[in-house]
Design a protein around this motif. Structure first.
Motif, PDB file in Angstrom:
ATOM      1  N   LYS A   1       0.297   7.906   7.584  1.00 38.34           N
ATOM      2  CA  LYS A   1      -0.885   8.513   8.216  1.00 38.34           C
ATOM      3  C   LYS A   1      -1.446   7.596   9.294  1.00 38.34           C
ATOM      4  O   LYS A   1      -1.769   8.041  10.394  1.00 38.34           O
ATOM      5  CB  LYS A   1      -1.961   8.818   7.174  1.00 38.34           C
ATOM      6  CG  LYS A   1      -3.185   9.483   7.775  1.00 38.34           C
ATOM      7  CD  LYS A   1      -4.298   9.606   6.778  1.00 38.34           C
ATOM      8  CE  LYS A   1      -5.546  10.201   7.389  1.00 38.34           C
ATOM      9  NZ  LYS A   1      -6.001   9.597   8.620  1.00 38.34           N
ATOM     10  N   ASP A   2      -1.547   6.306   8.986  1.00 37.51           N
ATOM     11  CA  ASP A   2      -2.057   5.349   9.976  1.00 37.51           C
ATOM     12  C   ASP A   2      -1.123   5.247  11.180  1.00 37.51           C
ATOM     13  O   ASP A   2      -1.589   5.112  12.318  1.00 37.51           O
ATOM     14  CB  ASP A   2      -2.256   3.975   9.341  1.00 37.51           C
ATOM     15  CG  ASP A   2      -3.423   3.948   8.358  1.00 37.51           C
ATOM     16  OD1 ASP A   2      -4.201   4.924   8.318  1.00 37.51           O
ATOM     17  OD2 ASP A   2      -3.547   2.947   7.630  1.00 37.51           O
TER      18      ASP A   2
ATOM     19  N   ARG B   1       0.858  -1.192   0.000  1.00 37.21           N
ATOM     20  CA  ARG B   1       0.000   0.000   0.000  1.00 37.21           C
ATOM     21  C   ARG B   1       0.890   1.236   0.000  1.00 37.21           C
ATOM     22  O   ARG B   1       2.065   1.156   0.349  1.00 37.21           O
ATOM     23  CB  ARG B   1      -0.978  -0.002   1.174  1.00 37.21           C
ATOM     24  CG  ARG B   1      -0.378  -0.065   2.546  1.00 37.21           C
ATOM     25  CD  ARG B   1      -1.429  -0.289   3.624  1.00 37.21           C
ATOM     26  NE  ARG B   1      -2.300   0.859   3.744  1.00 37.21           N
ATOM     27  CZ  ARG B   1      -2.603   1.466   4.894  1.00 37.21           C
ATOM     28  NH1 ARG B   1      -2.115   1.012   6.028  1.00 37.21           N
ATOM     29  NH2 ARG B   1      -3.385   2.497   4.921  1.00 37.21           N
ATOM     30  N   PRO B   2       0.345   2.388  -0.399  1.00 41.22           N
ATOM     31  CA  PRO B   2       1.170   3.607  -0.479  1.00 41.22           C
ATOM     32  C   PRO B   2       1.794   3.967   0.869  1.00 41.22           C
ATOM     33  O   PRO B   2       1.144   3.913   1.911  1.00 41.22           O
ATOM     34  CB  PRO B   2       0.179   4.677  -0.928  1.00 41.22           C
ATOM     35  CG  PRO B   2      -0.912   3.917  -1.628  1.00 41.22           C
ATOM     36  CD  PRO B   2      -1.019   2.613  -0.882  1.00 41.22           C
TER      37      PRO B   2
ATOM     38  N   HIS C   1       2.632   6.786   2.106  1.00 36.75           N
ATOM     39  CA  HIS C   1       2.031   7.932   2.795  1.00 36.75           C
ATOM     40  C   HIS C   1       0.755   7.529   3.539  1.00 36.75           C
ATOM     41  O   HIS C   1       0.441   8.109   4.579  1.00 36.75           O
ATOM     42  CB  HIS C   1       1.791   9.080   1.822  1.00 36.75           C
ATOM     43  CG  HIS C   1       3.071   9.736   1.378  1.00 36.75           C
ATOM     44  ND1 HIS C   1       3.790  10.579   2.187  1.00 36.75           N
ATOM     45  CD2 HIS C   1       3.778   9.628   0.238  1.00 36.75           C
ATOM     46  CE1 HIS C   1       4.880  10.982   1.565  1.00 36.75           C
ATOM     47  NE2 HIS C   1       4.900  10.410   0.373  1.00 36.75           N
ATOM     48  N   ASP C   2       0.045   6.519   3.044  1.00 38.50           N
ATOM     49  CA  ASP C   2      -1.116   5.987   3.767  1.00 38.50           C
ATOM     50  C   ASP C   2      -0.664   5.274   5.038  1.00 38.50           C
ATOM     51  O   ASP C   2      -1.290   5.405   6.098  1.00 38.50           O
ATOM     52  CB  ASP C   2      -1.913   5.021   2.886  1.00 38.50           C
ATOM     53  CG  ASP C   2      -2.609   5.719   1.726  1.00 38.50           C
ATOM     54  OD1 ASP C   2      -2.662   6.971   1.707  1.00 38.50           O
ATOM     55  OD2 ASP C   2      -3.096   5.006   0.830  1.00 38.50           O
TER      56      ASP C   2
END
Length: 79
Positions: free
Chosen positions: A22-23, A15-16, A18-19
């Motif tokens: 954020k998590d 998954r990206p 940056h995601d």
């Protein structure tokens, strides 16, 4: 009492990044910096937060970021 420490997070490529960052921030990682080219996220967190960070989807590893001081050139002591 828990102590805040610097951490290195290795992100997977499922998954990206940056995601994932954020998590991680939502889970308690502070001072988040994304090193996208090498798939690394750095930051700091309390000791009791590390287990929660390891459960974030896309995280492969969470390790302490240890400081190393090799001293000045020609120094007798390197640590």
């Amino acid at each position: 009492m828990d102590k805040k420490k610097a951490l290195i997070v290795i992100a997977g490529n499922d998954r990206p990044i940056h995601d994932i960052a954020k998590d991680l921030a939502d889970a308690g990682l502070k001072d988040v910096q994304v090193l996208q080219e090498v798939g690394i996220i750095t930051g700091s967190a309390e000791d009791d937060t590390v287990a929660k960070l390891r459960k974030v989807r896309g995280v492969k590893d969470v390790s302490a970021d240890l400081s190393i001081n090799i001293g000045p050139p020609d120094s007798r002591e390197t640590w």
